[in-house]
Design a protein around this motif. Structure first.
Motif, PDB file in Angstrom:
ATOM      1  N   ARG A  57       0.738  -1.250   0.108  1.00 42.83           N
ATOM      2  CA  ARG A  57      -0.064  -0.064   0.078  1.00 42.83           C
ATOM      3  C   ARG A  57       0.902   1.082  -0.013  1.00 42.83           C
ATOM      4  O   ARG A  57       0.549   2.132  -0.667  1.00 42.83           O
ATOM      5  N   ARG A  66      -8.169  -6.799  -6.160  1.00 43.64           N
ATOM      6  CA  ARG A  66      -7.458  -6.748  -5.306  1.00 43.64           C
ATOM      7  C   ARG A  66      -7.249  -8.293  -4.386  1.00 43.64           C
ATOM      8  O   ARG A  66      -6.241  -8.453  -3.638  1.00 43.64           O
ATOM      9  N   THR A  72      -2.580  -5.259  -7.174  1.00 40.35           N
ATOM     10  CA  THR A  72      -3.030  -3.638  -6.862  1.00 40.35           C
ATOM     11  C   THR A  72      -2.366  -2.456  -7.601  1.00 40.35           C
ATOM     12  O   THR A  72      -2.824  -1.522  -7.532  1.00 40.35           O
TER      13      THR A  72
END
Length: 281
Positions: free
Chosen positions: A86, A254, A125
């Motif tokens: 992330r 995802r 992602t």
């Protein structure tokens, strides 16, 4: 072009950073600014006894910075905390990167899917093209398995919209690519072929575009399981990189990367350049 290079400061992740050939290839495709990113996992706390993680990582990144600057790149370093994939994606979006690079060890003797969790999560992602740079396994001083990142490219297509988008990566890869192999695996229903079209003519059309750039190009049509046949083509032609698009536009992406892309990223012997679907508003 800006690129993000993710590193966990391991010997394996140093391989790309310290390879003059890899850096030269990145320069050839237009990368002139590299952002080095290392992530301190959320479960590693600053107060843990005897270890100053952030200071150690900043010192290591500064050493890498000097190597990359000596190769002619502008360099920025980022030490961030959180979930690795992330935060790496976040840095890529913030700086406007056109490419993310992550190292991944090659296959184990068990021949199973051994791609690291960060690389796998990035593949699922990423919103910019992702270069998974394959690194040697089971050695104290690993090096990259294919130094010339884009010299020989195997492009796999199902003629879908995302595959076409992946092909457009040749706009910049062509400055480092000398040979290409265009592969299509026929299935009962080819999603990207219109009525009256055939795979051979479509591949020939794409090959013509590459040959205009003086890229020596061959085409190959296979039958069978797409992932298995793409990997078989890699074994036959030994490209330095596989170029492939990932499919899927929903939140499920995802959780589950398209099975063909996932198999190729996880099991390829060499580098993989994965191009994600174009983002929509």
């Amino acid at each position: 072009m800006k690129a993000v290079c993710a590193t966990d400061l391991s010997a394996a992740s140093e391989a790309t950073i310290e390879s003059e050939t890899c850096l030269d290839c990145l320069g050839r495709i237009g990368v002139d600014e590299l952002h080095l990113v290392t992530v301190i996992p959320s479960n590693v706390h600053a107060g843990m006894p005897g270890i100053d993680f952030e200071t150690r990582r900043r010192r290591a990144l500064e050493r890498y910075r000097r190597v990359i600057e000596d190769a002619g790149f502008d360099v920025e370093t980022h030490v961030v905390r959180g979930t690795p994939h992330r935060r790496i994606n976040g840095v890529a979006e913030t700086v406007g990167a056109s490419l993310t690079i992550v190292g991944s060890r090659g296959k184990s003797p068990l021949e199973n899917r051994v791609i690291g969790s960060t690389a796998r999560n990035l593949a699922r992602t990423t919103v910019v093209p992702l270069l998974v740079n394959r690194i040697e396994r089971e050695t104290e001083e690993p090096s990259v398995l294919r130094e010339h990142l884009f010299r020989r490219v195997l492009y796999a297509t199902d003629f879908s919209r995302n595959a076409d988008q992946a092909f457009e990566a040749f706009q910049y890869l062509r400055h480092a690519t000398q040979e290409s192999t265009l592969v299509h695996v026929e299935t009962p229903k080819d999603p990207g072929l219109g009525e009256g079209e055939d795979s051979e003519s479509r591949l020939t059309e794409l090959a013509g575009r590459l040959e205009e750039w003086d890229i020596e190009t061959r085409t190959e049509i296979r039958q069978g399981d797409p992932a298995e046949e793409i990997l078989a083509a890699e074994a036959a032609h030994e490209p330095t990189a596989i170029l492939i698009g990932s499919r899927g536009h929903s939140r499920l992406r995802r959780l589950l990367l398209g099975s063909v892309s996932e198999d190729v990223v996880a099991r390829a012997n060499g580098n993989v350049l994965l191009v994600p679907p174009e983002r929509t508003a």
